[in-house]
Design a protein around this motif. Structure first.
Motif, mmCIF file in Angstrom:
data_model
loop_
_atom_site.group_PDB
_atom_site.id
_atom_site.type_symbol
_atom_site.label_atom_id
_atom_site.label_comp_id
_atom_site.label_asym_id
_atom_site.label_seq_id
_atom_site.Cartn_x
_atom_site.Cartn_y
_atom_site.Cartn_z
ATOM 1 N N ASN A 287 -5.973 -31.297 -31.915
ATOM 2 C CA ASN A 287 -6.749 -32.233 -32.713
ATOM 3 C C ASN A 287 -7.740 -32.996 -31.846
ATOM 4 O O ASN A 287 -8.901 -33.205 -32.229
ATOM 5 N N VAL A 288 -7.272 -33.403 -30.643
ATOM 6 C CA VAL A 288 -8.173 -34.092 -29.713
ATOM 7 C C VAL A 288 -9.319 -33.169 -29.310
ATOM 8 O O VAL A 288 -10.487 -33.575 -29.259
ATOM 9 N N SER A 289 -8.981 -31.897 -29.033
ATOM 10 C CA SER A 289 -10.017 -30.934 -28.656
ATOM 11 C C SER A 289 -11.006 -30.719 -29.801
ATOM 12 O O SER A 289 -12.222 -30.643 -29.582
ATOM 13 N N LEU A 290 -10.461 -30.611 -31.028
ATOM 14 C CA LEU A 290 -11.332 -30.419 -32.184
ATOM 15 C C LEU A 290 -12.235 -31.627 -32.404
ATOM 16 O O LEU A 290 -13.422 -31.480 -32.723
ATOM 17 N N GLN B 4 -17.518 -33.917 -32.127
ATOM 18 C CA GLN B 4 -18.470 -34.906 -31.637
ATOM 19 C C GLN B 4 -19.595 -34.242 -30.845
ATOM 20 O O GLN B 4 -20.764 -34.623 -30.956
ATOM 21 N N GLU B 5 -19.229 -33.219 -30.059
ATOM 22 C CA GLU B 5 -20.243 -32.503 -29.283
ATOM 23 C C GLU B 5 -21.231 -31.788 -30.204
ATOM 24 O O GLU B 5 -22.446 -31.839 -30.001
ATOM 25 N N GLN C 184 -25.122 -32.376 -30.694
ATOM 26 C CA GLN C 184 -26.100 -31.297 -30.579
ATOM 27 C C GLN C 184 -26.955 -31.193 -31.836
ATOM 28 O O GLN C 184 -28.173 -30.993 -31.756
ATOM 29 N N MET C 185 -26.291 -31.323 -33.002
ATOM 30 C CA MET C 185 -27.040 -31.252 -34.254
ATOM 31 C C MET C 185 -28.009 -32.417 -34.372
ATOM 32 O O MET C 185 -29.144 -32.256 -34.825
ATOM 33 N N THR C 186 -27.559 -33.599 -33.945
ATOM 34 C CA THR C 186 -28.441 -34.763 -33.984
ATOM 35 C C THR C 186 -29.630 -34.563 -33.055
ATOM 36 O O THR C 186 -30.776 -34.855 -33.411
#
Length: 273
Positions: A45-48, A53-54, A58-60
């Motif tokens: 879950n932390v990795s997801l 967030q990454e 990137q999308m932002t």
């Protein structure tokens, strides 16, 4: 007087004890597996969350780059993007101003226009044609939407624009629901077209006859005359084109001087390097 346990009783007692220990061990093992699985799920879950967030970052960043590129393209190419909600005929522009010719920017009080608000910006002589072209496209009468009309740039100026759009979203019954398109300032180009049309009109119906003559050693001949020659000179164009010489319609008193001009022009053409 007590009884001595038999071997069977002892064996059964041992089995019960072993089963109890086994059950406790299994419960402990299952609890450990559950804790391990829970830790794995928490780590996943932390990795997801980190990956989400990454990706969001990137999308932002990609969206910012796309917005920068779109703004640069709109400014340099003087293109304006808009979308139309077919149900309400509402027109929404991508920016708070319109890019016009000569790098002009026309501020908009609102990016969204109702049909009545947009019609106020369109020249009264062009408003019906603009809406008719849009209706024909939405109703499938024509395969493309394109309209040229005059748009109010300020209180004292109307500018010619061209608008094109296509359907990008449909309803469940395959009716057009949303259009996306462009609006481009073509004011100078349209003025040039109007000027050319006026010149063409003058040359075909005005007081000037346009003629093209082929110069030969024998005699000059008409190869083209404008259609207004019948009104101004009294000759049909085909009659003049069929003449052996364009000098046949010249008055005898002027023929000698005209021939001198003709031969002088021929000599200058031959002497030209």
């Amino acid at each position: 007087m007590g009884t001595t346990p038999t071997a069977t009783t002892v064996l059964l007692s041992c089995i019960v004890v072993l089963l109890g220990c086994g059950a406790l061990w299994i419960r402990h093992w299952l609890a450990g597996q559950q804790r391990q699985r829970l830790e794995q799920l928490q780590q996943a879950n932390v990795s997801l969350e980190a990956r989400a967030q990454e990706l969001a970052h990137q999308m932002t960043a990609a969206q910012r780059q796309a917005d920068i590129k779109r703004a640069a393209m709109m400014e340099t190419a003087e293109v304006n993007f808009f979308e139309i909600d077919v149900a309400t005929n509402t027109r929404r522009f991508a920016d708070a101003f319109l890019h016009l010719g000569g790098r002009q920017r026309l501020p908009l009080q609102s990016c969204c226009f109702t049909p009545a608000e947009w019609r106020e910006r369109v020249h009264p002589d062009d408003a019906d044609g603009m809406q008719a072209a849009l209706d024909d496209y939405i109703n499938g009468v024509v395969p493309h939407y394109e309209a040229q009309y005059r748009m109010r740039a300020d209180e004292n100026e109307w500018r010619w624009v061209i608008s094109r759009a296509r359907v990008v979203e449909w309803t469940v019954d395959q009716r057009p629901m949303r259009l996306y398109g462009t609006l481009i300032d073509i004011h100078q180009h349209r003025l040039n077209e109007i000027a050319l049309d006026e010149e063409r009109q003058m040359l075909t119906t005005g007081p000037v006859v346009m003629a093209r003559v082929r110069l030969t050693r024998d005699s000059p001949r008409f190869v083209y005359v404008s259609s207004n020659v019948a009104t101004l000179w009294g000759y049909q164009p085909d009659t003049l084109l069929a003449l052996p010489s364009s000098l046949d319609i010249v008055h005898p008193d002027d023929l000698l001087a005209l021939k001198d001009d003709f031969w002088r022009a021929m000599k200058n053409e031959e002497d030209r390097p």
